[in-house]
Design an enzyme around this catalytic site. Structure first.
Site, mmCIF file in Angstrom:
data_model
loop_
_atom_site.group_PDB
_atom_site.id
_atom_site.type_symbol
_atom_site.label_atom_id
_atom_site.label_comp_id
_atom_site.label_asym_id
_atom_site.label_seq_id
_atom_site.Cartn_x
_atom_site.Cartn_y
_atom_site.Cartn_z
ATOM 1 N N ARG A 43 0.788 -1.042 -0.060
ATOM 2 C CA ARG A 43 -0.242 0.026 0.135
ATOM 3 C C ARG A 43 1.037 1.239 0.100
ATOM 4 O O ARG A 43 1.779 1.540 0.770
ATOM 5 C CB ARG A 43 -0.931 -0.126 1.273
ATOM 6 C CG ARG A 43 -2.126 1.062 1.346
ATOM 7 C CD ARG A 43 -2.754 0.949 2.578
ATOM 8 N NE ARG A 43 -3.287 -0.456 2.574
ATOM 9 C CZ ARG A 43 -3.909 -0.869 3.772
ATOM 10 N NH1 ARG A 43 -4.255 0.281 4.756
ATOM 11 N NH2 ARG A 43 -4.628 -2.086 4.134
ATOM 12 N N SER A 88 -7.521 -0.849 0.933
ATOM 13 C CA SER A 88 -8.233 -1.147 2.195
ATOM 14 C C SER A 88 -8.939 -0.001 2.358
ATOM 15 O O SER A 88 -9.638 0.522 1.634
ATOM 16 C CB SER A 88 -7.530 -1.727 3.290
ATOM 17 O OG SER A 88 -8.279 -2.032 4.101
ATOM 18 N N ASP A 116 -15.720 -1.090 4.511
ATOM 19 C CA ASP A 116 -14.677 -0.321 3.841
ATOM 20 C C ASP A 116 -14.570 -0.827 2.304
ATOM 21 O O ASP A 116 -15.608 -1.484 1.766
ATOM 22 C CB ASP A 116 -13.341 -0.745 4.568
ATOM 23 C CG ASP A 116 -12.920 -2.271 4.308
ATOM 24 O OD1 ASP A 116 -13.646 -3.170 3.815
ATOM 25 O OD2 ASP A 116 -11.627 -2.512 4.202
ATOM 26 N N ARG A 159 -13.740 -5.505 6.105
ATOM 27 C CA ARG A 159 -14.005 -4.850 7.376
ATOM 28 C C ARG A 159 -15.392 -4.266 7.456
ATOM 29 O O ARG A 159 -15.933 -3.653 6.238
ATOM 30 C CB ARG A 159 -12.917 -3.711 7.446
ATOM 31 C CG ARG A 159 -11.608 -4.322 7.852
ATOM 32 C CD ARG A 159 -10.393 -3.267 7.766
ATOM 33 N NE ARG A 159 -10.431 -2.362 9.100
ATOM 34 C CZ ARG A 159 -10.866 -1.128 9.305
ATOM 35 N NH1 ARG A 159 -11.287 -0.592 8.117
ATOM 36 N NH2 ARG A 159 -10.949 -0.594 10.303
#
Length: 359
Positions: free
Chosen positions: A28, A133, A304, A309
């Site tokens: 990321r 994410s 998310d 999540r």
């Protein structure tokens, strides 16, 4: 399939020292870094694919999806196909006949749980998910790549370490600049690649259907449908936060289980998630919290960007933390057909699930 084989080009590259995966085989970084650093994305994807054992790579299937953040900002025709090109066309001297088939969600959309589901169902070698994410998207946000292994779970530390070691010595990758894949049409596409004995297959699948089929086998859809539509129906409010879960929320909760269409909000995946971080918490899902505080809805949830999540809210905005939600499920397993039939082997504790599970 075209009559003339598509040429494969080998591209020389230089390794990067900062491509150590974190959080289950994922990388990321700021979007600007992926755009500005030469070969940054293909380098990492090549390293990722090279981490798969040679015996498992040859002729195998890979699943590919994204949370929608690529869009026009990163250039759908320039950015996303790099994953496809690499998977198909890595034809380096150290190995041949690499990936045999790609399974991709329609329009590139697949949630992380859906990728896991498809991997296990079709026995794929793994899956690649373009997501950062809950981090914000867009030019000033972040972009990322996650890797799921053959069991459908995130890459373990030993795989992440292997990816990192390969990334520090990478010298070349291969690409097919003339390849064109139609991501919008469900079905199979075949390509004749240069120096490949068999045609390469790309299968575009419905982003929701396989995952929905799995859910039908786990939960009592009839009981849930009655809860949402029957005489004592409960009103729900679900915020997809303009991430990948929008199509899933619409299809499963509204179309399949009968919740009113206005039960679901922010269900169109956007490349920048509407300018807000797709982080399901009390800060960034403030609109959902405000709606729940009014007392009209008995259940609320937010997801998310890639759908792994969530946040759950009860009536009047009561916050249900992850510890309690897992404990509630554990205490009511007799209501879930899958566990009644298959039994329970254990519960997965993570940092957020705390000690509520014991109680």
């Amino acid at each position: 399939m075209e009559g003339t084989p598509i040429p494969v080009l080998t591209v020389q590259t230089a390794p990067y020292e900062d491509q150590r995966p974190t959080g289950g085989g994922g990388l990321r970084r700021p979007t600007a870094l992926f755009e500005g650093q030469r070969n940054y994305l293909p380098n990492f994807v090549q390293s990722l694919l090279s981490s798969v054992d040679l015996r498992d790579r040859q002729g195998c299937t890979m699943v590919v999806g994204s949370d929608g953040r690529i869009g026009s900002i990163l250039g759908l025709h320039n950015f996303y196909p790099i994953i496809i090109y690499i998977c198909m066309c890595v034809y380096l001297l150290i190995f041949k006949n690499l990936i045999g088939r790609l399974v991709i969600g329609q329009n590139g959309i697949l949630s992380t749980p859906a990728v896991s589901c498809i991997i296990r169902k079709i026995k794929a070698a793994g899956g690649i998910i373009l997501t950062a994410s809950h981090s914000p998207g867009g030019p000033g946000g972040e972009f990322g790549v996650k890797f799921e292994v053959a069991n459908g779970g995130p890459a373990p530390d030993m795989v992440s370490d292997k990816i990192y070691q390969i990334s520090k010595t990478l010298e070349e990758y291969a690409i097919c600049p003339d390849l064109r894949v139609d991501l919008s049409s469900i079905g199979r596409q075949e390509f004749d690649l240069e120096n490949k004995f068999k045609p390469f297959r790309v299968e575009i699948v419905d982003s929701v259907e396989i995952y929905l089929s799995l859910l039908r086998s786990i939960f009592d859809f009839s009981a849930i449908r009655n809860l949402l539509t029957g005489p004592s129906q409960i009103k729900i409010r679900i915020d997809a936060m303009n991430g990948v879960m929008g199509p899933y929320v619409r299809r499963i909760l509204c179309d399949e289980l009968g919740a009113p269409a206005n039960s679901a909000i922010n269900c169109i995946p956007l490349e920048d998630f509407g300018g807000q971080p797709p982080d399901p918490n009390l800060t960034y899902a403030a609109a959902l919290l405000e709606a729940m505080r009014g007392g009209e809805y008995g259940f609320g949830a937010a997801f998310d960007a890639d759908g792994d999540r969530y946040m759950i809210l009860g009536q009047n905005g009561f916050f249900v933390n992850a510890s309690d939600s897992l404990a509630i499920i554990a205490a009511n397993l007799s209501c879930i057909p899958y566990f009644c039939q298959m039994g329970v082997r254990g519960f997965g504790r993570s940092m957020p699930t705390s000690t509520a599970l014991d109680k």
